[in-house]
Design a protein around this motif. Structure first.
Motif, PDB file in Angstrom:
ATOM      1  N   TYR A   1       0.746  -1.386  -0.041  1.00 52.14           N
ATOM      2  CA  TYR A   1      -0.371   0.173   0.095  1.00 52.14           C
ATOM      3  C   TYR A   1       0.988   1.053   0.292  1.00 52.14           C
ATOM      4  CZ  TYR A   1      -3.332  -3.833   1.576  1.00 52.14           C
ATOM      5  OH  TYR A   1      -4.396  -4.345   1.181  1.00 52.14           O
ATOM      6  N   GLU A   2       0.530   2.166  -0.989  1.00 54.34           N
ATOM      7  CA  GLU A   2       1.018   3.393  -1.591  1.00 54.34           C
ATOM      8  C   GLU A   2       0.464   4.519  -1.614  1.00 54.34           C
ATOM      9  OE1 GLU A   2       4.967   3.505  -4.106  1.00 54.34           O
ATOM     10  OE2 GLU A   2       4.930   0.998  -2.636  1.00 54.34           O
ATOM     11  N   GLY A   3       0.038   5.505  -0.688  1.00 51.77           N
ATOM     12  CA  GLY A   3      -1.028   6.004  -0.477  1.00 51.77           C
ATOM     13  C   GLY A   3      -2.173   5.945  -1.323  1.00 51.77           C
ATOM     14  N   ASN A   4      -2.815   5.999  -2.464  1.00 57.50           N
ATOM     15  CA  ASN A   4      -3.964   6.488  -2.690  1.00 57.50           C
ATOM     16  C   ASN A   4      -3.744   4.442  -3.669  1.00 57.50           C
ATOM     17  OD1 ASN A   4      -3.677   7.584  -4.342  1.00 57.50           O
ATOM     18  ND2 ASN A   4      -5.152   7.602  -5.392  1.00 57.50           N
ATOM     19  N   LYS A   5      -2.903   4.310  -3.891  1.00 53.46           N
ATOM     20  CA  LYS A   5      -2.317   3.095  -4.829  1.00 53.46           C
ATOM     21  C   LYS A   5      -2.302   1.553  -3.594  1.00 53.46           C
ATOM     22  CE  LYS A   5      -1.687   5.178  -8.681  1.00 53.46           C
ATOM     23  NZ  LYS A   5      -2.050   4.439  -9.714  1.00 53.46           N
ATOM     24  N   VAL A   6      -2.807   0.830  -4.496  1.00 55.62           N
ATOM     25  CA  VAL A   6      -2.503  -0.951  -3.878  1.00 55.62           C
ATOM     26  C   VAL A   6      -2.120  -1.132  -4.558  1.00 55.62           C
ATOM     27  CG1 VAL A   6      -4.308  -2.951  -2.964  1.00 55.62           C
ATOM     28  CG2 VAL A   6      -4.874  -0.271  -2.546  1.00 55.62           C
ATOM     29  N   TYR A   7      -1.095  -1.876  -4.576  1.00 54.99           N
ATOM     30  CA  TYR A   7      -0.092  -2.645  -5.519  1.00 54.99           C
ATOM     31  C   TYR A   7      -0.080  -4.613  -5.057  1.00 54.99           C
ATOM     32  CZ  TYR A   7       2.094   1.596  -7.292  1.00 54.99           C
ATOM     33  OH  TYR A   7       2.494   2.658  -7.003  1.00 54.99           O
ATOM     34  N   VAL A   8       0.027  -5.190  -6.066  1.00 56.29           N
ATOM     35  CA  VAL A   8      -0.687  -5.793  -5.966  1.00 56.29           C
ATOM     36  C   VAL A   8      -0.124  -7.415  -6.775  1.00 56.29           C
ATOM     37  CG1 VAL A   8      -2.284  -8.510  -5.907  1.00 56.29           C
ATOM     38  CG2 VAL A   8      -3.425  -6.406  -4.780  1.00 56.29           C
ATOM     39  N   ASN A   9       1.296  -8.421  -6.146  1.00 60.23           N
ATOM     40  CA  ASN A   9       1.626  -9.387  -6.778  1.00 60.23           C
ATOM     41  C   ASN A   9       2.290 -10.617  -6.986  1.00 60.23           C
ATOM     42  OD1 ASN A   9       4.352  -7.696  -8.134  1.00 60.23           O
ATOM     43  ND2 ASN A   9       4.197  -6.375  -6.579  1.00 60.23           N
ATOM     44  N   ILE A  10       1.716 -11.253  -8.246  1.00 65.07           N
ATOM     45  CA  ILE A  10       0.796 -13.058  -8.135  1.00 65.07           C
ATOM     46  C   ILE A  10       1.959 -13.638  -8.352  1.00 65.07           C
ATOM     47  CG2 ILE A  10      -1.108 -13.927  -8.119  1.00 65.07           C
ATOM     48  CD1 ILE A  10      -2.950 -11.692  -8.503  1.00 65.07           C
ATOM     49  N   VAL A  11       2.219 -14.589  -7.655  1.00 64.81           N
ATOM     50  CA  VAL A  11       3.056 -15.289  -9.347  1.00 64.81           C
ATOM     51  C   VAL A  11       2.396 -16.635  -8.650  1.00 64.81           C
ATOM     52  CG1 VAL A  11       5.005 -17.076  -8.703  1.00 64.81           C
ATOM     53  CG2 VAL A  11       4.981 -14.949  -8.221  1.00 64.81           C
TER      54      VAL A  11
END
Length: 261
Positions: free
Chosen positions: A136-146
């Motif tokens: 979670y960074e500011g109003n961003k959500v990052y999802v990394n899927i393997v």
């Protein structure tokens, strides 16, 4: 909540298809109690149900035929789907979903060239695992899927017969979501920053990309629009899906209307 796909007829007029009617009920404390789906104004099936204790923690939950376990914080910690896939879910100290680990199987259809020249098809089931990491960074959500599909069969290059080589297929999938924190969770018990990312509300945009063996399998983008009434309640949302990998594909529009009773 009415959801439907927007399409255009030959005259250019908008038409509604794939209409669903979901109704949300709350208990005396204002907690989301159940979500029921209706067809032709009659109950079709229950989608979700929540039970709470005196501390307002969820003690049990049901997602149709999906079994969910609850941890001591009242969050879903393990989900078992009808196909046997088990997903373990982990949260940080403030209750945000930070990791999910899914273990299940996938089915691949393998073709075989018989001696008589006929081709037969056999379904083969092998293990599948997927690990989701949330940041979670500011109003961003990052999802990394393997995602790993064990013993995936691929036709050997240059062969005209059904000759396969088998090796693990690893696919890397990335999500980038922009969320409106000023609206999320204000008027509903939506599971923002919990599991089931597909159920989050007040997402502004969502980019998805999947890459396997250096090749992009799919890439698309969701753009969301919201309409509120004079009191600030959400009355309408629209999601437009753009196929980035195939610019010639027409956008797909899903519209949802919200009413309050």
């Amino acid at each position: 909540m009415y959801s439907f796909r927007l399409a255009k007829d030959q005259a250019g007029n908008e038409t509604q298809t794939n209409i669903t009617d979901n109704r949300y009920t709350y208990d005396s404390k204002g907690r989301l109690n159940s979500v029921d789906r209706y067809k032709n104004n009659e109950l079709y099936k229950n989608i979700t149900k929540f039970n709470f204790n005196d501390a307002n923690q969820v003690t049990s939950t049901y997602y149709a035929d999906i079994v969910a376990e609850i941890n001591s914080g009242g969050f879903i910690s393990k989900v078992t789907s009808p196909d046997g896939t088990v997903t373990d879910i982990f949260y940080d100290e403030i209750g945000r979903d930070i990791k999910e680990v899914a273990n299940g199987t996938y089915i691949q259809e393998i073709e075989t060239l018989e001696d008589n020249g006929e081709i037969t098809y056999t379904e083969v089931e092998n293990p599948l695992t997927a690990t989701y990491i949330y940041t979670y960074e500011g109003n961003k959500v990052y999802v990394n899927i393997v995602q790993t599909e064990k013993n995936f069969g691929t036709l050997k290059p240059g062969t005209t017969t059904s000759e396969y080589e088998y090796k693990d297929k690893i696919t890397n999938i990335t999500y980038e979501l922009t969320v409106d924190y000023t609206k999320a969770g204000i008027y509903s018990s939506e599971p923002i920053f919990r599991c089931y990312i597909y159920d989050w509300m007040h997402i502004i945009d969502w980019k998805i990309k999947a890459v396997s063996n250096g090749e992009t399998e799919y890439e698309q983008r969701y753009d969301y629009e919201y309409v509120y009434d004079a009191d600030g309640y959400l009355t309408e949302s629209k999601r437009t899906t753009t196929n980035i990998a195939n610019p010639l594909a027409p956008p797909y529009v899903l519209k949802t209307l919200y009413t309050y009773e």
